[in-house]
Design an enzyme around this catalytic site. Structure first.
Site, PDB file in Angstrom:
ATOM      1  N   HIS A  75      11.006 -12.150   4.620  1.00 15.24           N
ATOM      2  CA  HIS A  75      12.415 -11.809   4.833  1.00 15.24           C
ATOM      3  C   HIS A  75      13.204 -13.057   5.208  1.00 15.24           C
ATOM      4  O   HIS A  75      14.226 -12.983   5.878  1.00 15.24           O
ATOM      5  CB  HIS A  75      12.568 -10.746   5.933  1.00 15.24           C
ATOM      6  CG  HIS A  75      11.863  -9.462   5.635  1.00 15.24           C
ATOM      7  ND1 HIS A  75      10.509  -9.289   5.823  1.00 15.24           N
ATOM      8  CD2 HIS A  75      12.320  -8.288   5.124  1.00 15.24           C
ATOM      9  CE1 HIS A  75      10.166  -8.064   5.471  1.00 15.24           C
ATOM     10  NE2 HIS A  75      11.234  -7.444   5.037  1.00 15.24           N
ATOM     11  N   GLU A  93      18.099  -1.094  -4.780  1.00 14.93           N
ATOM     12  CA  GLU A  93      17.384  -0.206  -3.860  1.00 14.93           C
ATOM     13  C   GLU A  93      18.255   0.113  -2.643  1.00 14.93           C
ATOM     14  O   GLU A  93      18.748  -0.812  -1.987  1.00 14.93           O
ATOM     15  CB  GLU A  93      16.074  -0.882  -3.406  1.00 14.93           C
ATOM     16  CG  GLU A  93      15.100  -1.082  -4.552  1.00 14.93           C
ATOM     17  CD  GLU A  93      14.106  -2.216  -4.308  1.00 14.93           C
ATOM     18  OE1 GLU A  93      13.931  -2.620  -3.139  1.00 14.93           O
ATOM     19  OE2 GLU A  93      13.532  -2.710  -5.301  1.00 14.93           O
ATOM     20  N   PRO A 145       8.902 -10.171  -8.716  1.00 12.89           N
ATOM     21  CA  PRO A 145       8.593  -9.265  -9.837  1.00 12.89           C
ATOM     22  C   PRO A 145       9.658  -9.302 -10.940  1.00 12.89           C
ATOM     23  O   PRO A 145       9.384  -8.936 -12.073  1.00 12.89           O
ATOM     24  CB  PRO A 145       8.543  -7.878  -9.179  1.00 12.89           C
ATOM     25  CG  PRO A 145       8.264  -8.153  -7.741  1.00 12.89           C
ATOM     26  CD  PRO A 145       8.955  -9.451  -7.434  1.00 12.89           C
ATOM     27  N   GLU A 174      11.829  -4.318  -8.955  1.00  7.12           N
ATOM     28  CA  GLU A 174      12.801  -5.399  -9.147  1.00  7.12           C
ATOM     29  C   GLU A 174      12.927  -5.778 -10.617  1.00  7.12           C
ATOM     30  O   GLU A 174      14.015  -6.080 -11.105  1.00  7.12           O
ATOM     31  CB  GLU A 174      12.429  -6.624  -8.302  1.00  7.12           C
ATOM     32  CG  GLU A 174      12.643  -6.446  -6.799  1.00  7.12           C
ATOM     33  CD  GLU A 174      11.583  -5.561  -6.142  1.00  7.12           C
ATOM     34  OE1 GLU A 174      10.511  -5.336  -6.753  1.00  7.12           O
ATOM     35  OE2 GLU A 174      11.821  -5.094  -5.009  1.00  7.12           O
TER      36      GLU A 174
END
Lengths: 337, 410
Positions: A129, A29, A89, A60
């Site tokens: 994150h 991405e 995922p 993903e």
């Protein structure tokens, strides 16, 4: 030789491999035109074209699933999951497929694939994150798991990972992208330009997977760690005056047990340090291996300093992150035990 | 507007359950030959209705009719007939072998033989299938050794995958048959990646992805369609709609979508629906989609409408969830009988020839079975070495696995 940040070293590794082997493709991405949200792939699309470095849909499982298909065709994909926190995922593709293709097909199909993922906390990244999911990979037979801690290692290990015939999970501590970080969040961060491990050879060079590095020789206690915590452990040793032998594992699987065992047999004590949560974390494996291989040399219980068994919080960043004070206390307690 | 009532959850149910009379009145079957055959470079928008119809070639009288007919010679059709009969016989023998305890598990293709057998005939050498566990016709029609297939089912000393996989999880790169995984739908998106790789390398090979109706509900089905659509990957995306996912009828996976083929339309992928029990129709549609892929025109989605006549697996009893006679009532009939009728109408086949072929094929399969059993069955005779358990996890065995192999004493 050039002085590089970790970002530049990672990009350089991909650049070197894309120039050297036309089978190497890079995607994920925002990886193509834009060059990645962390700039790790900047310029690669311009240099190698859209079919060698490209943007993907936000999926993903699709990124890893297509990469597996490409690897079985004969390409060498080096793909990016934007944050390790978002690999879930793709977990089915990683665990059920990439890790097992060679085994289940008796070597007919193989999966020379690298999955790069920015990992770790210390950046106010909150719950999604900041995670360190390495134990979810080290538990999977068929995967190799790598965590570099400096630009030199990052380049050498990433080239080794791309050349490796098996799937490699390449976890990049994003806290270290621009400079080393010892956990002293209240002090200015030193950039990599001031650090000797930012001297990175130009062109192709390889650091073999499965070899740890002793970053500080010592005699009082062995510290087993990797990623950002390498610098935290160094700060803790310096601040407590404990003569710790700090081992940067660099590769979690395959693990350099010989270097670990030799050190613990010498020091008689062991502290394991990682950012990831405690329970069933990779530290549990390390502690058990040390107990099994060094039991008669141990003079104190093996201690683990890790993230707490909670999701990674936002406001409580520095209460969560195992900083030099916590690591230092463990060093003192272990040496005094 | 009246006052809103409390909400209620809709849970789809099949038309009939055990004890009821089979009812397929909701399955709309167009006349054979009625669906047009567009050019392969057609605009997907122009053929939207093909996702809601059923492409059929063989009519009730056993004649091949319409624009999708006429692609195969009599010899090729007879060969296809033998492939389907071989697969059915192979299944029957392996089913018995499982009941005899010679292996732990088996899955038949009963009623679905035309799909994988006819599709395989449309591929070129080097193309790669990413099959599920119910496309062994790709191997049979591709000339893979039946002995090797059986050795895999028996996990014996000659098992090509060294006893590491459940029965029917075959792998043969040489025969364009990707290693089967127990995890559903994973291969659907891998096929897209393989096809992308072929395009990246400016190759001429194409990939074929396979999935069942139930597994289209998996996330990787969606991932595959997005990636195939975005990169115009040279892949044929095959959905085998056999009406059942173990005990779950296809309406649970399909939901409000008219058909499974219709799923492709939202991705801009040309999407066709075909009679999965019509060998000629399957082959013609496969050829069309493969040509599209080969000419770099992008992916095609195909829904094969068929019926899972057998149990899901040897661990399943369908009488617990569907009428016992349902497969007899299936309006698209049996693929072998339909091709048999067609060949008979053409005068190149007969009841006698059919019986003779059956006997020959049974003999061939039994001979293969005897040979396979000479290498052992799951619980008797030759078996893979325990050392094989530790090999192949990685290209090179890492130290921790060497230690474990030593501990295992093998």
């Amino acid at each position: 030789m050039a002085r590089m940040t970790m970002i530049e070293a990672i990009r350089d590794a991909m650049d070197v491999m894309m120039a050297r082997d036309e089978k190497v493709v890079v995607f994920g991405e925002d990886v193509g035109y834009f060059g990645g949200v962390f700039r790790c792939t900047a310029g690669l699309q311009q240099k190698y074209g859209k079919t060698r470095c490209f943007d993907t849909p936000i999926n993903e499982s699709g990124i890893v699933g297509t990469a597996i298909g490409m690897a079985t065709y004969g390409l060498r994909p080096c793909v990016e999951i934007q944050f390790a926190d978002y690999m879930y995922p793709a977990y089915d593709q990683i665990v059920s497929e990439a890790a097992r293709l060679r085994y289940r097909s008796n070597g007919e199909f193989t999966c020379p694939l690298v999955i790069r993922m920015p990992t770790g906390g210390g950046i106010f990244g909150g719950q999604t994150h900041s995670q360190s999911p390495e134990a979810l990979f080290t538990h999977v037979a068929g995967l190799k798991t790598v965590v570099p801690s400096n630009p030199y290692d990052a380049k050498g290990l990433l080239i080794a990972a791309i050349e490796d015939p098996d799937p490699v999970i390449f976890l990049e501590p994003k806290r270290l992208y621009n400079g080393p970080f010892d956990g002293h969040h209240d002090r200015p961060v030193t950039p990599w330009s001031k650090h000797e491990l930012a001297d990175v050879p130009s062109g192709h060079f390889v650091l073999p997977l499965g070899k740890a590095s002793i970053v500080r020789a010592g005699s009082a206690v062995t510290v087993l760690t990797y990623g950002t915590m390498v610098y935290v452990a160094q700060a803790a040793a310096a601040e407590t005056g404990i003569d710790a032998e700090i081992i940067d594992l660099r590769t979690l699987i395959p693990l350099d047990l010989d270097t670990i065992a030799a050190s613990v047999r010498k020091t008689g004590r062991c502290v394991v340090v990682h950012e990831a949560t405690l329970t069933s974390g990779f530290g549990a494996e390390l502690a058990t291996l040390v107990q099994e291989t060094c039991f008669f040399h141990l003079e104190a219980p093996i201690t683990r300093v890790t993230g707490w068994d909670t999701p990674y919080p936002h406001a409580q960043e520095w209460d969560y992150f195992p900083g030099p004070a916590r690591v230092g206390r463990a060093l003192v307690e272990t040496v005094e035990a | 507007m009246s006052e809103p009532k409390p909400l209620s959850l809709h849970v789809p149910e099949p038309a009939v359950r055990p004890g009821g009379s089979p009812d397929f009145s909701n399955v709309k079957i167009p006349r054979a030959g009625a669906v047009p055959r567009p050019d392969v470079d057609v605009d997907p928008e122009a053929i939207r209705e093909l996702a809601f119809s059923i492409i059929r070639v063989l009519n009730r009288n056993g004649e091949a009719v319409g624009p999708w007919a006429g692609l195969l010679s009599d010899e090729e059709l007879i060969e296809g007939m033998r492939h389907m009969m071989t697969l059915r016989t192979f299944d029957a023998r392996m089913l018995i072998a499982q009941r005899q305890g010679k292996t732990s598990f088996y899955m038949q293709h009963l009623g679905e033989e035309a799909i994988s057998c006819a599709f395989r005939k449309a591929l070129a050498p080097g193309d790669m299938n990413f099959p599920t566990y119910r496309q062994a016709g790709l191997l049979i029609a591709g000339g893979y050794s039946m002995v090797d297939m059986m050795c895999q089912v028996y996990s014996n000393s000659r098992d090509p995958v060294k006893g590491r996989q459940l029965p029917v999880m075959y792998s043969s790169k040489e025969h364009g048959f990707f290693t089967i995984s127990g995890n559903l739908a994973t291969q659907f998106v891998q096929a897209v990646g393989w096809a992308m790789a072929s395009a990246i390398c400016n190759d001429t090979k194409i990939a074929a992805a396979w999935i069942g109706d139930g597994s289209t509900a998996e996330s990787d089905f969606h991932a595959a369609l997005v990636f195939a659509s975005t990169y115009k990957a040279p892949v044929v995306l095959n959905i085998v709609n056999n009406q059942w996912a173990i005990s779950t009828f296809q309406g649970i996976a399909r939901g409000g979508s008219g058909t499974f083929a219709a799923r492709g339309l939202g991705f801009g992928i040309p999407s066709l629906r075909v009679d999965g029990n019509d060998y000629l129709a399957v082959h013609a549609v496969a050829k069309w989609a493969i040509e599209r892929a080969r000419r770099n025109l992008g992916p095609t989605l195909i829904e094969y409408v068929t019926y899972r006549a057998g149990a899901h697996s040897t661990s399943d009893d369908p009488s617990a969830y569907r009428p016992k006679t349902e497969s007899d009532a299936w309006p698209l009939g049996d693929p072998i009988i339909r091709l048999k009728n067609h060949l008979t109408v053409k005068g190149v086949w007969s009841e006698e020839r059919h019986k003779q072929a059956e006997a020959e094929i049974l003999d061939t399969v039994i001979t293969a079975q005897k040979e396979a059993e000479s290498y052992g069955t799951l619980h008797a005779g030759g078996k893979p070495s325990a050392r094989d358990m530790f090999e192949g996890v990685y290209a090179e065995m890492p130290p921790h696995l060497r230690r474990q192999r030593q501990q295992a004493g093998v």
